[in-house]
Design a protein around this motif. Structure first.
Motif, PDB file in Angstrom:
ATOM      1  N   UNK A  80     -86.708 -47.449 -69.296  1.00 27.94           N
ATOM      2  CA  UNK A  80     -85.446 -47.169 -68.597  1.00 27.94           C
ATOM      3  C   UNK A  80     -85.003 -48.451 -67.908  1.00 27.94           C
ATOM      4  N   UNK A  81     -83.920 -49.024 -68.375  1.00 27.15           N
ATOM      5  CA  UNK A  81     -83.354 -50.227 -67.777  1.00 27.15           C
ATOM      6  C   UNK A  81     -82.332 -49.794 -66.732  1.00 27.15           C
ATOM      7  N   UNK A  82     -82.558 -50.175 -65.485  1.00 24.57           N
ATOM      8  CA  UNK A  82     -81.701 -49.733 -64.385  1.00 24.57           C
ATOM      9  C   UNK A  82     -80.952 -50.934 -63.837  1.00 24.57           C
ATOM     10  N   UNK A  83     -79.640 -50.930 -63.959  1.00 27.67           N
ATOM     11  CA  UNK A  83     -78.788 -52.021 -63.508  1.00 27.67           C
ATOM     12  C   UNK A  83     -77.825 -51.521 -62.428  1.00 27.67           C
ATOM     13  N   UNK A  84     -77.241 -52.465 -61.713  1.00 31.05           N
ATOM     14  CA  UNK A  84     -76.277 -52.132 -60.651  1.00 31.05           C
ATOM     15  C   UNK A  84     -76.823 -51.041 -59.746  1.00 31.05           C
ATOM     16  N   UNK A  85     -78.053 -51.219 -59.333  1.00 32.81           N
ATOM     17  CA  UNK A  85     -78.727 -50.187 -58.537  1.00 32.81           C
ATOM     18  C   UNK A  85     -78.040 -49.986 -57.188  1.00 32.81           C
ATOM     19  N   UNK A  86     -78.046 -48.731 -56.757  1.00 35.54           N
ATOM     20  CA  UNK A  86     -77.452 -48.320 -55.490  1.00 35.54           C
ATOM     21  C   UNK A  86     -78.535 -47.768 -54.575  1.00 35.54           C
ATOM     22  N   UNK A  87     -78.315 -47.794 -53.267  1.00 35.04           N
ATOM     23  CA  UNK A  87     -79.314 -47.214 -52.360  1.00 35.04           C
ATOM     24  C   UNK A  87     -79.629 -45.752 -52.693  1.00 35.04           C
ATOM     25  N   UNK A  88     -78.660 -45.023 -53.197  1.00 35.59           N
ATOM     26  CA  UNK A  88     -78.917 -43.612 -53.535  1.00 35.59           C
ATOM     27  C   UNK A  88     -79.774 -43.440 -54.790  1.00 35.59           C
TER      28      UNK A  88
END
Length: 122
Positions: free
Chosen positions: A80-88
């Motif tokens: 799972x590539x996670x980009x533009x991560x947010x605090x939520x």
């Protein structure tokens, strides 16, 4: 017994990227589903993304466009590539496996990884 093994995750600032990987090498099944779920403090477990080894993939709306799946069906692996991560997006992320084609519903997965913390700071 199938035991998904997770790797990756960690801490990052908002806007950053992280990668999670899951290997379920004991699957030994002609049909199977691998998926990612997450659970934030005080919240229910949420389905994030799913892939079946006949090529079907789905990603939940809240992360669509930011998260991407990279399956390797010959190696029973789902990243799972996670980009533009947010605090939520902060949560414990779990890999799940099933020896059938199932939906992105936690009740349909009998095998679970150990969980990996992902923390996104603002």
């Amino acid at each position: 017994r199938v035991q998904p093994v997770q790797s990756g995750g960690g801490s990052v600032q908002a806007g950053g990227s992280l990668r999670l990987s899951c290997v379920a090498s004991e699957m030994a099944s002609t049909k199977y589903t691998l998926a990612w779920f997450r659970q934030a403090p005080g919240k229910e477990r949420e389905g994030v993304a799913l892939a079946t080894n006949d090529g079907r993939m789905s990603i939940t709306d809240s992360v669509k466009g930011r998260f991407a799946l990279s399956p390797d069906f010959r190696k029973f692996t789902l990243s799972l590539e996670m980009n533009s991560l947010l605090p939520e997006d902060t949560a414990i992320y779990y890999c799940a496996a099933s020896k059938w084609f199932v939906r992105l519903n936690a009740d349909e997965f009998p095998y679970w990884g150990q969980g990996t913390q992902v923390t996104v700071s603002s």
